[in-house]
Design a protein around this motif. Structure first.
Motif, PDB file in Angstrom:
ATOM      1  N   VAL A 124       4.319  35.579  42.546  1.00  0.00           N
ATOM      2  CA  VAL A 124       4.257  34.241  41.944  1.00  0.00           C
ATOM      3  C   VAL A 124       2.834  33.685  42.052  1.00  0.00           C
ATOM      4  O   VAL A 124       2.305  33.098  41.103  1.00  0.00           O
ATOM      5  N   LEU A 125       2.196  33.880  43.205  1.00  0.00           N
ATOM      6  CA  LEU A 125       0.815  33.426  43.358  1.00  0.00           C
ATOM      7  C   LEU A 125      -0.099  34.109  42.358  1.00  0.00           C
ATOM      8  O   LEU A 125      -1.002  33.475  41.787  1.00  0.00           O
ATOM      9  N   ASP A 126       0.113  35.395  42.131  1.00  0.00           N
ATOM     10  CA  ASP A 126      -0.722  36.120  41.176  1.00  0.00           C
ATOM     11  C   ASP A 126      -0.550  35.569  39.764  1.00  0.00           C
ATOM     12  O   ASP A 126      -1.514  35.459  39.000  1.00  0.00           O
ATOM     13  N   LEU A 127       0.676  35.212  39.414  1.00  0.00           N
ATOM     14  CA  LEU A 127       0.922  34.629  38.092  1.00  0.00           C
ATOM     15  C   LEU A 127       0.203  33.292  37.945  1.00  0.00           C
ATOM     16  O   LEU A 127      -0.419  33.010  36.913  1.00  0.00           O
ATOM     17  N   MET A 128       0.298  32.444  38.982  1.00  0.00           N
ATOM     18  CA  MET A 128      -0.371  31.149  38.925  1.00  0.00           C
ATOM     19  C   MET A 128      -1.877  31.323  38.868  1.00  0.00           C
ATOM     20  O   MET A 128      -2.566  30.666  38.084  1.00  0.00           O
ATOM     21  N   ALA A 129      -2.405  32.209  39.702  1.00  0.00           N
ATOM     22  CA  ALA A 129      -3.845  32.408  39.746  1.00  0.00           C
ATOM     23  C   ALA A 129      -4.379  32.942  38.428  1.00  0.00           C
ATOM     24  O   ALA A 129      -5.486  32.588  38.001  1.00  0.00           O
ATOM     25  N   ALA A 130      -3.607  33.793  37.751  1.00  0.00           N
ATOM     26  CA  ALA A 130      -4.063  34.379  36.494  1.00  0.00           C
ATOM     27  C   ALA A 130      -4.306  33.314  35.436  1.00  0.00           C
ATOM     28  O   ALA A 130      -5.210  33.441  34.609  1.00  0.00           O
ATOM     29  N   ASP A 131      -3.512  32.244  35.456  1.00  0.00           N
ATOM     30  CA  ASP A 131      -3.695  31.184  34.465  1.00  0.00           C
ATOM     31  C   ASP A 131      -4.982  30.396  34.703  1.00  0.00           C
ATOM     32  O   ASP A 131      -5.432  29.656  33.824  1.00  0.00           O
ATOM     33  N   PHE A 132      -5.551  30.520  35.898  1.00  0.00           N
ATOM     34  CA  PHE A 132      -6.794  29.817  36.206  1.00  0.00           C
ATOM     35  C   PHE A 132      -7.996  30.753  36.212  1.00  0.00           C
ATOM     36  O   PHE A 132      -9.109  30.338  35.923  1.00  0.00           O
TER      37      PHE A 132
END
Length: 302
Positions: free
Chosen positions: A193-201
């Motif tokens: 989940v963190l990787d998904l959020m970080a990818a958007d930034f």
């Protein structure tokens, strides 16, 4: 779930979609993130919600992977109009709206001004103002405890309702402080989940000017909080059945504000959960789905 784009007024809008697992009586649900976030904020609950109908989480212009075009109004009201346009493109005359933080403020305004479009509202730590601006001068203990680590780590600005992570340039201390606004135990967060959020930034997307969107929307929210009369008028005018979810350790939307909202609307169902923070659907998706399902089943029985 699928990660795809809708065409809205000739431009691509990023959405996450979960198809309905119900063959009849499907209830469409539109999920709206907070300021600084993206549709990924809802990824943990979308499959569960799809048991009741099709689910779409949208990236607002300037956030996630939806570019802001020149004529976009990057204000709360501009985003309200945008969400209704997305629902039109989906072909949804009526739908349930789940909104977190700024998305919850938007949901309240839509419920008040467009009652014919909203079946139900779920407001998750909605960015609703205190009754009086003087309430802003008395920060809650949770606000002090939550924001102090950010100040210590030399954060220059914090957007109300931000749920995303910056890219690799963000130091570990600031990452942890930001996660502390959402999770009581940052070390226990699902890495995927963190990787998904970080990818958007971390990834540059053509036309996505997060700084411009953050500044413009923050000014708009500030105006609504400085003069809270219109927001409280909207609270009184919402006609749809409404569920409010929040936490006692929310640094951004104090529990006392949510309790005052629920006192104004005793017909709404509300849960201010012990030790929970600003984004229950990320912090404790099982609790989110449990409260939502219980509320929905109770309404059907009634």
């Amino acid at each position: 779930m699928t990660d795809t784009f809708l065409e809205v007024r000739g431009r691509p809008v990023r959405v996450l979609r979960a198809e309905s697992r119900r063959t009849s009586d499907a209830e469409p649900q539109l999920l709206v993130h907070g300021l600084g976030g993206s549709s990924v904020a809802w990824v943990e609950v979308m499959e569960g919600l799809s048991a009741r109908g099709p689910v779409v989480a949208v990236d607002l212009p300037g956030f996630g992977r939806t570019a802001a075009v020149d004529d976009d109004r990057l204000t709360v009201q501009g985003y309200v109009d945008f969400v209704l346009e997305v629902a039109d493109v989906l072909g949804w005359d009526r739908f349930t709206l789940h909104g977190n933080s700024m998305g919850g403020l938007m949901g309240t305004l839509i419920g008040a001004d467009h009652p014919h479009r909203i079946d139900r509202l779920v407001l998750v730590s909605p960015a609703l103002p205190p009754r009086s601006p003087l309430g802003l001068l008395r920060p809650a203990r949770a606000t002090i405890d939550g924001l102090l680590p950010l100040a210590v780590s030399s954060v220059s600005a914090l957007a109300l309702g931000a749920v995303g992570l910056a890219g690799p340039e963000m130091d570990e201390r600031r990452n942890r402080a930001m996660l502390g606004l959402i999770y009581s135990d940052p070390d226990g967060v699902d890495r995927a989940v963190l990787d998904l959020m970080a990818a958007d930034f971390a990834e540059d997307v053509d036309g996505v000017d997060r700084r411009r969107a953050l500044l413009a929307a923050t000014r708009s929210i500030t105006a609504l909080w400085t003069d809270p009369r219109s927001a409280w008028r909207a609270i009184r005018n919402v006609q749809a059945p409404t569920l409010v979810l929040g936490g006692t350790h929310d640094a951004l939307v104090p529990a006392r504000v949510l309790r005052s909202v629920l006192a104004e609307r005793p017909d709404w169902q509300g849960h201010v959960l012990d030790d929970r923070r600003h984004a229950l659907m990320l912090e404790d998706p099982d609790a989110y789905l449990e409260h939502f399902d219980r509320w929905q089943d109770g309404a059907r029985a009634a």
